[in-house]
Design a protein around this motif. Structure first.
Motif, PDB file in Angstrom:
ATOM      1  N   LEU A  47       8.927   5.528  34.038  1.00  0.00           N
ATOM      2  CA  LEU A  47       7.728   6.223  34.499  1.00  0.00           C
ATOM      3  C   LEU A  47       7.899   7.726  34.283  1.00  0.00           C
ATOM      4  O   LEU A  47       6.973   8.442  33.907  1.00  0.00           O
ATOM      5  CB  LEU A  47       7.484   5.909  35.976  1.00  0.00           C
ATOM      6  N   MET A  48       9.115   8.177  34.521  1.00  0.00           N
ATOM      7  CA  MET A  48       9.401   9.602  34.340  1.00  0.00           C
ATOM      8  C   MET A  48       9.332   9.993  32.866  1.00  0.00           C
ATOM      9  O   MET A  48       8.954  11.112  32.521  1.00  0.00           O
ATOM     10  CB  MET A  48      10.813   9.919  34.853  1.00  0.00           C
ATOM     11  N   CYS A  49       9.717   9.044  31.994  1.00  0.00           N
ATOM     12  CA  CYS A  49       9.763   9.350  30.565  1.00  0.00           C
ATOM     13  C   CYS A  49       8.334   9.507  30.038  1.00  0.00           C
ATOM     14  O   CYS A  49       7.517   8.589  30.152  1.00  0.00           O
ATOM     15  CB  CYS A  49      10.483   8.226  29.833  1.00  0.00           C
ATOM     16  N   GLY A  50       8.040  10.683  29.493  1.00  0.00           N
ATOM     17  CA  GLY A  50       6.679  10.933  29.012  1.00  0.00           C
ATOM     18  C   GLY A  50       5.767  11.477  30.101  1.00  0.00           C
ATOM     19  O   GLY A  50       4.560  11.576  29.912  1.00  0.00           O
ATOM     20  N   SER A  51       6.323  11.827  31.261  1.00  0.00           N
ATOM     21  CA  SER A  51       5.470  12.288  32.367  1.00  0.00           C
ATOM     22  C   SER A  51       5.074  13.755  32.224  1.00  0.00           C
ATOM     23  O   SER A  51       4.389  14.312  33.081  1.00  0.00           O
ATOM     24  CB  SER A  51       6.176  12.056  33.709  1.00  0.00           C
ATOM     25  N   GLU A  52       5.500  14.393  31.163  1.00  0.00           N
ATOM     26  CA  GLU A  52       5.075  15.767  30.843  1.00  0.00           C
ATOM     27  C   GLU A  52       5.315  16.742  31.999  1.00  0.00           C
ATOM     28  O   GLU A  52       4.499  17.623  32.257  1.00  0.00           O
ATOM     29  CB  GLU A  52       3.600  15.796  30.399  1.00  0.00           C
ATOM     30  N   GLY A  53       6.415  16.574  32.670  1.00  0.00           N
ATOM     31  CA  GLY A  53       6.754  17.534  33.722  1.00  0.00           C
ATOM     32  C   GLY A  53       5.812  17.533  34.890  1.00  0.00           C
ATOM     33  O   GLY A  53       5.665  18.546  35.575  1.00  0.00           O
ATOM     34  N   THR A  54       5.149  16.403  35.173  1.00  0.00           N
ATOM     35  CA  THR A  54       4.176  16.384  36.271  1.00  0.00           C
ATOM     36  C   THR A  54       4.644  15.588  37.485  1.00  0.00           C
ATOM     37  O   THR A  54       4.022  15.645  38.536  1.00  0.00           O
ATOM     38  CB  THR A  54       2.829  15.770  35.825  1.00  0.00           C
ATOM     39  N   LEU A  55       5.734  14.802  37.340  1.00  0.00           N
ATOM     40  CA  LEU A  55       6.144  13.934  38.456  1.00  0.00           C
ATOM     41  C   LEU A  55       7.433  14.400  39.127  1.00  0.00           C
ATOM     42  O   LEU A  55       7.602  14.249  40.331  1.00  0.00           O
ATOM     43  CB  LEU A  55       6.322  12.494  37.972  1.00  0.00           C
ATOM     44  N   GLY A  56       8.351  14.927  38.351  1.00  0.00           N
ATOM     45  CA  GLY A  56       9.618  15.350  38.923  1.00  0.00           C
ATOM     46  C   GLY A  56      10.385  16.174  37.914  1.00  0.00           C
ATOM     47  O   GLY A  56      10.009  16.234  36.734  1.00  0.00           O
TER      48      GLY A  56
ATOM     49  N   ASP B  23       3.505  13.881  44.134  1.00  0.00           N
ATOM     50  CA  ASP B  23       3.235  15.315  44.280  1.00  0.00           C
ATOM     51  C   ASP B  23       1.933  15.523  45.041  1.00  0.00           C
ATOM     52  O   ASP B  23       0.928  15.954  44.478  1.00  0.00           O
ATOM     53  CB  ASP B  23       3.150  15.915  42.852  1.00  0.00           C
ATOM     54  N   PRO B  24       1.943  15.204  46.352  1.00  0.00           N
ATOM     55  CA  PRO B  24       0.689  15.226  47.116  1.00  0.00           C
ATOM     56  C   PRO B  24      -0.002  16.584  47.083  1.00  0.00           C
ATOM     57  O   PRO B  24      -1.216  16.663  47.192  1.00  0.00           O
ATOM     58  CB  PRO B  24       1.128  14.845  48.536  1.00  0.00           C
ATOM     59  N   ASN B  25       0.764  17.651  46.940  1.00  0.00           N
ATOM     60  CA  ASN B  25       0.133  18.980  46.975  1.00  0.00           C
ATOM     61  C   ASN B  25      -0.198  19.513  45.588  1.00  0.00           C
ATOM     62  O   ASN B  25      -0.623  20.652  45.431  1.00  0.00           O
ATOM     63  CB  ASN B  25       1.038  19.961  47.716  1.00  0.00           C
ATOM     64  N   ASN B  26       0.035  18.685  44.592  1.00  0.00           N
ATOM     65  CA  ASN B  26      -0.285  19.059  43.206  1.00  0.00           C
ATOM     66  C   ASN B  26       0.285  20.421  42.818  1.00  0.00           C
ATOM     67  O   ASN B  26      -0.420  21.305  42.348  1.00  0.00           O
ATOM     68  CB  ASN B  26      -1.811  19.041  42.996  1.00  0.00           C
ATOM     69  N   ILE B  27       1.589  20.561  43.007  1.00  0.00           N
ATOM     70  CA  ILE B  27       2.211  21.849  42.666  1.00  0.00           C
ATOM     71  C   ILE B  27       3.050  21.771  41.400  1.00  0.00           C
ATOM     72  O   ILE B  27       3.446  22.792  40.863  1.00  0.00           O
ATOM     73  CB  ILE B  27       3.120  22.366  43.812  1.00  0.00           C
ATOM     74  N   LEU B  28       3.342  20.543  40.923  1.00  0.00           N
ATOM     75  CA  LEU B  28       4.222  20.450  39.760  1.00  0.00           C
ATOM     76  C   LEU B  28       3.383  20.333  38.489  1.00  0.00           C
ATOM     77  O   LEU B  28       2.709  19.324  38.264  1.00  0.00           O
ATOM     78  CB  LEU B  28       5.171  19.253  39.904  1.00  0.00           C
ATOM     79  N   ASN B  29       3.449  21.379  37.674  1.00  0.00           N
ATOM     80  CA  ASN B  29       2.737  21.418  36.399  1.00  0.00           C
ATOM     81  C   ASN B  29       1.272  20.975  36.525  1.00  0.00           C
ATOM     82  O   ASN B  29       0.821  20.075  35.821  1.00  0.00           O
ATOM     83  CB  ASN B  29       3.475  20.527  35.388  1.00  0.00           C
ATOM     84  N   PRO B  30       0.513  21.617  37.414  1.00  0.00           N
ATOM     85  CA  PRO B  30      -0.875  21.186  37.603  1.00  0.00           C
ATOM     86  C   PRO B  30      -1.759  21.623  36.435  1.00  0.00           C
ATOM     87  O   PRO B  30      -1.374  22.482  35.656  1.00  0.00           O
ATOM     88  CB  PRO B  30      -1.298  21.914  38.882  1.00  0.00           C
ATOM     89  N   GLY B  31      -2.925  20.983  36.364  1.00  0.00           N
ATOM     90  CA  GLY B  31      -3.856  21.342  35.292  1.00  0.00           C
ATOM     91  C   GLY B  31      -3.481  20.689  33.991  1.00  0.00           C
ATOM     92  O   GLY B  31      -3.940  21.065  32.930  1.00  0.00           O
ATOM     93  N   SER B  32      -2.609  19.694  34.066  1.00  0.00           N
ATOM     94  CA  SER B  32      -2.228  18.994  32.852  1.00  0.00           C
ATOM     95  C   SER B  32      -3.218  17.876  32.588  1.00  0.00           C
ATOM     96  O   SER B  32      -4.372  17.952  32.986  1.00  0.00           O
ATOM     97  CB  SER B  32      -0.813  18.455  33.005  1.00  0.00           C
ATOM     98  N   PHE B  33      -2.768  16.807  31.964  1.00  0.00           N
ATOM     99  CA  PHE B  33      -3.705  15.819  31.422  1.00  0.00           C
ATOM    100  C   PHE B  33      -4.482  15.040  32.466  1.00  0.00           C
ATOM    101  O   PHE B  33      -5.394  14.301  32.128  1.00  0.00           O
ATOM    102  CB  PHE B  33      -2.969  14.870  30.481  1.00  0.00           C
TER     103      PHE B  33
END
Ligand code: FAD
Ligand code: SF4
Ligand code: SF4
Lengths: 378, 457
Positions: free
Chosen positions: B194-203, B446-456
């Motif tokens: 799940l992490m693979c390909g997550s474009e820096g949005t999950l962890g 990421d409940p607060n949407n702080i990790l790489n927001p505004g992505s896909f």
């Protein structure tokens, strides 16, 4: 503004980052601003008026070897070095010279050399030569002028280079002369310092002196002098680097080489190899020394990694220059060679300086040293 | 804007030297390999996992955006501060922690450059197969976050196929481990993938465990040139249909060949419409036999020139055209947009014809490079961003191209990622239910949407 003239260079940058792979400074300092891509973008943003030139900005552009490794890596044909030189020039126009370089430039303009000494002492390297001819290589007429260059003239660590050169030329009965106190700095350090406008007087003087001797060829042991003449001096005289002269003399027969049972590697100086296209002559010389085992460095020819001595970096940040020299030494170690040969007094100084400071066991020599050692065994 | 108090708190965690907010630093972390640029509020270069975890706790508490960025070579705009925030750079996490030849795996920090790992494992007679063309610069962390592929992908697959486990700092600052050194692992949901390909949005990956394979003893390299694109394409299906699994199967179209002939290092005949570069690797005898068979396939299917390299130098020469292709095309015009639409292998010729049609329709120059063996096309749009009128045409062409790929059963992106390059096309490929599901997953992590927001998403 100078930058407008080269705007198409940075407009051509697609920000792919491939140039990060070969930049010795970027790889040592990590941060994007020190990488070629970073600096190209900083130049672009300055030209667009988004950024002022600060001390920080100046420091970033000073931390560059002007080695050209980025330029050969760029898939998009950006000539980064031209951008960086233009930027250095712009910085000097706005802020004056870099404080660490200012004294050197001022003294250069007064003394016509990069040391603090009077230019009349330029020929002092001859003092130790046994059977020095009476003319001391200063003549009225000569076929070839040997242009010694400031560093090899004034720095004891590398004064063996001109002594080797005159010995080789003499052995081969080449009709040559030196300009001694009438040789002025070629102007190369001014380009790196961002003050190329000051070069003209130096160029005019040197050209006039060479012409007065009726020479048809100028020979250089310094790759940067060689390249500066080739790129900036308005002349159709034949210009040759020492390696090209020596290769010729070996092929034509006037000097014969004796056996040396050593394993050596060769470091391509940036200004001789990548930036002037001379790769084969030094290798041919090493291959013609009987008994010598020659191994290439992992990154050689066009891919050669700067020793740390380029771009006036030593003046701007000696520690950084030393770290890059250390990497070079490690690359040399990987080959298993006992001797690293190069063809540039500045590379010798940078690498040997580090070897001495760290008390390492590695022989660092100029190619003329190798040739003279070989001749002595002949 | 981030208050000085918070800045100082974060500065205290990473240390003065590694907290950057000068204009020069902000500008040089405002871009990646894609087009739009965004100024971040600060840049941090943490030295270890614990610093990252501490920073995330502050960021989560204060709702500050954190954008992971490695070498910044991605070409989908997934490592820029689209909504402001702090760029988190991995330059200092660049250590290969362990190479374990017995378990055939390696443990690395995320900032290790792909080629450095390749070199290190080769010393053990091992290979890390994913070889993106950016391998001398791009990092393992970036490769995992974008599930990078490379020319060897036809036989060896992509990053995902070599990812065994991760240590991840979550947006909350908690640290988890997924997977491990075992080659098999079916416990629970597959969080690693799940992490693979997550474009820096999950962890944020702080340690990566990778599977390695033995280095192949031999390889054969061939180049075939065709006067008809369809012949080249049928050769591709013939090779794959015959059960041969080439390591690499690259296609270069007429437009790119022309550019190379004019500006690059190699010359091609006027009648050349397509070039195939084919490589097989494995045991000596097998490679020899397969090389011969492929040579025959190419000739039977109309290649007017086939070369098989017999030395590494010759192989290198055959690769030359492919290697210089991107550069030659990129240097032609100020900007080059690298498309990444991917179709089932058998649709390749149809897709290439479609691209030629689109180029003519919108009067733009599009060259095609393709990882033909896996249907992954890289149409190269040669353009100039400053030309508004042309950019409008480019945009229309992009939409049409993506629509065509999806209609053929393909995907928006084979290997370059979505980021902000293709976020607007997501609904072409996914139903609202699927997109909602992805948004739900993002919310769990990421409940607060702080990790790489505004992505896909
Ligand atoms: C010339 C060129 C050729 C290319 N060739 C290929 C190719 O052949 N195949 C291919 O697949 N791609 C290719 N790419 C695209 C790009 O190189 C890859 O996507 C690569 O994986 C990006 O790695 P990076 O280190 O530059 O990461 P970055 O670009 O810095 O970041 C990429 C993504 O990873 C995230 N990220 C980075 N590190 C971490 C981490 N530790 N934890 C969590 N998230 C993280 C970022 O947030 C971002 O979303 C190419 C690009 C260029 C410019
Ligand atoms: S000239 Fe050398 S030191 Fe300067 S940016 Fe290019 S590669 Fe780096
Ligand atoms: S390699 Fe060339 S195009 Fe790519 S980032 Fe460096 S300067 Fe720009």
């Amino acid at each position: 503004m100078i930058l407008n003239e080269i705007a198409n260079e940075f407009d051509q940058c697609i920000k792919c980052g491939l140039c990060l792979a070969t930049c010795p400074v970027g790889k040592t300092l990590f941060l994007e601003k020190y990488t070629p891509r970073g600096k190209v973008q900083l130049a672009k943003r300055y030209a667009a008026g988004d950024l002022e030139i600060s001390e920080h900005y100046r420091d970033i552009f000073a931390k560059c070897l002007l080695c050209g490794a980025c330029t050969v890596t760029c898939p998009s044909g950006v000539d980064q070095k031209t951008v960086f030189l233009a930027m250095r020039e712009e910085i000097v126009k706005k802020q004056g010279l870099h404080p660490n370089v200012e004294a050197a430039v001022t003294s250069l303009l007064v003394n016509h050399n990069i040391s603090d000494e009077d230019n009349s002492e330029r020929g002092d390297w001859r003092d130790d030569i046994r059977d020095l001819p009476e003319h001391m290589y200063e003549k009225e007429r000569a076929d070839v002028v040997y242009f010694v260059g400031c560093v090899a003239s004034f720095f004891p660590m590398v004064q063996s280079i001109p002594r080797n050169m005159v010995r080789i030329l003499q052995l081969a009965s080449v009709d040559f002369a030196i300009l001694a106190g009438e040789e002025w700095c070629c102007g190369f350090p001014l380009i790196g310092a961002g003050a190329p406008g000051e070069m003209k007087a130096l160029m005019d003087h040197n050209l006039e002196k060479v012409k007065a001797l009726g020479a048809r060829e100028v020979a250089f042991s310094c790759p940067s002098c060689y390249r500066t003449w080739k790129e900036h001096y308005p002349t159709d005289l034949k210009l040759s680097h020492s390696t090209q002269v020596i290769e010729r003399l070996i092929k034509e027969g006037p000097i014969s080489l004796g056996e040396l049972r050593e394993t050596v590697t060769y470091h391509d100086p940036c200004d001789l190899g990548r930036n002037a296209g001379v790769f084969d002559a030094p290798r041919e010389i090493l291959r013609s020394i009987p008994g010598l085992t020659f191994v290439e460095l992992a990154s050689n020819r066009n891919q050669s990694i700067c020793c740390g001595g380029g771009g006036n970096l030593e003046m701007a940040d000696a520690a950084l220059s030393g770290r890059i020299a250390q990497n070079k030494i490690e690359e040399v170690r990987q080959t298993g060679a006992d001797i690293v040969v190069t063809a540039c007094q500045q590379c010798v100084r940078t690498i040997k300086g580090k070897v001495r400071r760290e008390k390492l066991d590695l022989d660092v020599v100029d190619i003329t040293d190798m040739v003279v050692r070989s001749i002595s065994h002949g | 804007m981030i208050s000085d108090t918070i800045k100082n708190e974060i500065r205290g965690i990473v240390g003065d030297e590694w907290f950057l907010d000068s204009p020069e630093d902000l500008i040089t972390y405002s871009y990646d390999g894609f087009l739009p640029e965004f100024m971040p509020d600060a840049v941090i270069v943490p030295g270890d996992r614990d610093e990252i975890a501490s920073v995330m706790k502050v960021a989560n508490r204060e709702r500050i955006n954190i954008i992971p960025r490695a070498a910044g070579t991605n070409i989908c705009g997934s490592s820029v501060a689209r909504k402001g925030g702090i760029i988190l750079a991995f330059h200092r996490l660049n250590r290969i922690i362990e190479i374990d030849p017995e378990s055939r795996c390696a443990v690395v920090q995320p900032g290790v450059v792909n080629a450095e790992l390749q070199k290190a494992v080769a010393a053990y007679g091992l290979m890390y197969p994913p070889d993106p063309a950016s391998m001398f610069v791009s990092t393992i962390g970036g490769n995992v976050a974008l599930n990078a592929g490379g020319p060897r992908g036809v036989k060896y697959g992509v990053t995902r196929d070599y990812l065994l486990g991760l240590e991840v700092v979550l947006p909350s600052g908690e640290i988890i481990r997924t997977g491990g050194k075992t080659l098999k692992n079916v416990s629970g949901y597959d969080l690693t993938r799940l992490m693979c390909g997550s474009e820096g949005t999950l962890g944020i990956f702080t340690e990566i465990i990778l599977r390695l394979v033995p280095l192949s003893p031999a390889k054969a390299t061939l180049q075939a040139i065709y006067a008809d694109l369809d012949d080249a394409a049928t050769t591709v299906s013939a090779i794959i249909g015959a059960g041969i699994v080439p390591t690499t199967l690259e296609l270069i179209d007429r437009t790119v060949l022309d550019v190379i002939s004019n500006y690059g290092d190699a010359q091609f005949s006027d009648k050349a419409q397509a070039l195939l570069l084919i490589e097989v690797d494995g045991e000596d005898i097998l490679v020899e036999a397969q090389g011969k068979r492929i040579e025959a396939f190419c000739k039977e299917r109309g290649a007017f020139q086939v070369e098989r390299a017999s030395t590494p130098e010759e192989a290198d020469r055959l690769w030359q055209a492919r290697r210089t292709a991107f550069g030659a095309v990129a240097s032609l015009r100020p900007n080059c947009i690298v498309e990444d639409a991917t179709v089932p292998v058998k649709m390749l010729p149809a897709m290439i014809r479609k691209i030629v049609e689109i180029a003519e329709k919108y009067h733009i120059q599009i060259g095609v490079l393709a990882h033909a063996g896996d249907g992954n096309l890289h149409p190269l749009f040669m353009t100039d961003l400053r030309d508004k009128e042309e950019m409008e045409r480019v945009d229309k062409a992009l939409v049409e191209l993506v629509e065509a790929a999806i209609a053929m059963g393909g995907t928006l992106s084979g290997e370059h990622g979505i980021g902000i390059a293709k976020d607007r096309f997501m609904s072409m490929e996914f139903s609202q239910t699927s997109i909602d599901l992805m948004r739900g997953i993002k919310k769990v992590f990421d409940p607060n949407n702080i990790l790489n927001p505004g992505s896909f998403l």
